[in-house]
Design an enzyme around this catalytic site. Sequence first.
Site, PDB file in Angstrom:
ATOM      1  N   HIS A 118      -3.153   3.986  -1.694  1.00 58.56           N
ATOM      2  CA  HIS A 118      -2.930   2.782  -0.530  1.00 58.56           C
ATOM      3  C   HIS A 118      -1.639   3.126   0.393  1.00 58.56           C
ATOM      4  CE1 HIS A 118      -4.596  -0.578  -3.571  1.00 58.56           C
ATOM      5  NE2 HIS A 118      -5.411   0.356  -2.950  1.00 58.56           N
TER       6      HIS A 118
ATOM      7  N   TYR B  54      -3.416  -0.696   4.190  1.00 66.09           N
ATOM      8  CA  TYR B  54      -2.172  -0.967   3.357  1.00 66.09           C
ATOM      9  C   TYR B  54      -1.075  -0.802   4.462  1.00 66.09           C
ATOM     10  CZ  TYR B  54      -4.654  -2.628  -0.602  1.00 66.09           C
ATOM     11  OH  TYR B  54      -5.503  -3.232  -1.453  1.00 66.09           O
TER      12      TYR B  54
END
Length: 433
Positions: free
Chosen positions: A199, A253
């Site tokens: 992420h 992200y």
Amino acid sequence: GIKIVTIGGGSSYTPELMEGFIKRYPELPVREIWLVDVENGKEKVEIDAKMAKRMWKKAGYDVQIYTTMDRKKALQDADFVTTQFRVGFLEARIKDERIPLSYGMLGQETNGAGGIFKAFRTIPVILEIVKDMKEVCPNAWLINFTNPSGMVTEAVIRYGHWDKVIGLCNVPVIAMMKEPEAIKKSPQDLIYQFVGINHFHWHKVYDRNGKELTQNVIDALFEGKDIGLPANITNVPFFKEQIEQMQMIPCGYHRYYYRQEEMLAHSLEEYETLGTRGQQVKQTEERLFSLYKDPELDYKPDELSMRGGAYYSDAACECINSIYNDKKTHMVVSTKNRGAIPELPEDCVVEVSSIITGKGAMPIAWGKLPSAQRGWIQCMKAMEECTIEAAVTGNYGLALEAFALNPLIPAGQSAKNVLDELLIAHENYLPQF
Ligand code: NAD
Ligand code: G6P
Ligand code: MN
């Protein structure tokens, strides 16, 4: 035949996993699948198992599906163990989201204070699973999907001393699936390289002659084309000048970091109206299970694409397939660094382009990173290392260090207050503290 054990079998993603195994059955002869859950997940896992049986029956393959609450029994002689469990259930996720938000900080499943606490709850359990595996299936591969996927994978290697593990995420899968269309190319014409941690990674794209096409994807991104943002992330735009300077495509992200202010404002607004993402997922999940209960339904319903983890099975099943058949495919996975990112410790876990072989993932070296990416990644990895160690030892001071290092947590008295409140909120799942 192959024995698969899935921990957290009651997940609403289970039909997706079945679809992935069915699709690959001619190459990957699965014999039995054990869905392991806990008492609280019994109803869900039974619905999933019946649904799975219908899917396999329709496909015409003779695969046995078992459910059990006895993890160790299920693990006996397993070949592949996949993990998709959620310690503390959705209620715990909602606390991870709500409590930081109530202090004006981002509340998110895998980022900020919530992500740190998900690691605190999950790591003791994954280490118990590894302990069981050492006893009853010492040759098995652990394919981890449980979040925070990178930190959980690192804990398995560093503290579980178990190397046969690969951590997965669907984010790179979605990117490599959607980007080709956005730049009018076909997937087989493109060569990808990813670098970073779970992420928190960037990538570049090339054509078959080695010509870089990263700028084409950046153009598509700013033209508003779908380049594969997961359903759970709000599409706040990046700053164009920053991305063009970087010449790398950040994962979805990164918005939480590059546009922290806007993402926080949006989260707070959404919290007031629709509730947190976890609260919304609760409703989606109810809808999904009422569909799965239908004795006529024998395929994965479209509604599952409302979940952020869509296409998860393409990662999990293809990874297992590549190990089993030594396919040497390119996949983006969480694996031991071994110098792929020279600015990070050799033995930490990174999420990078790798070749998946019969001996697991072999990471492809990226080499030196530009200053900005190097700075971010070193800070984030240090934050992860403190988090993982605190998850194992229960050291409060170290937990505070992780909080102070996390870019989504402004350091100060409020950070300590959030930490304290989360420790109390989750105390039933934090035996180490
Ligand atoms: P979920 O809430 O449906 O949980 C899955 C199952 O785990 C439930 O049936 C629950 O009863 C069970 N469970 C809880 N504690 C357990 C334990 N100690 N042992 C065994 N089973 C247990 O969760 P979900 O939304 O399906 O997500 C599952 C996990 O996968 C989460 O950790 C989530 O963050 C992760 N996930 C990862 C990705 C990725 O990209 N890596 C994508 C989506 C979801
Ligand atoms: C994907 C991520 C997962 C994440 C999930 C959330 O973006 O790769 O790791 O946790 O979606 O999806 P959800 O539908 O549960 O909010
Ligand atoms: Mn993920």
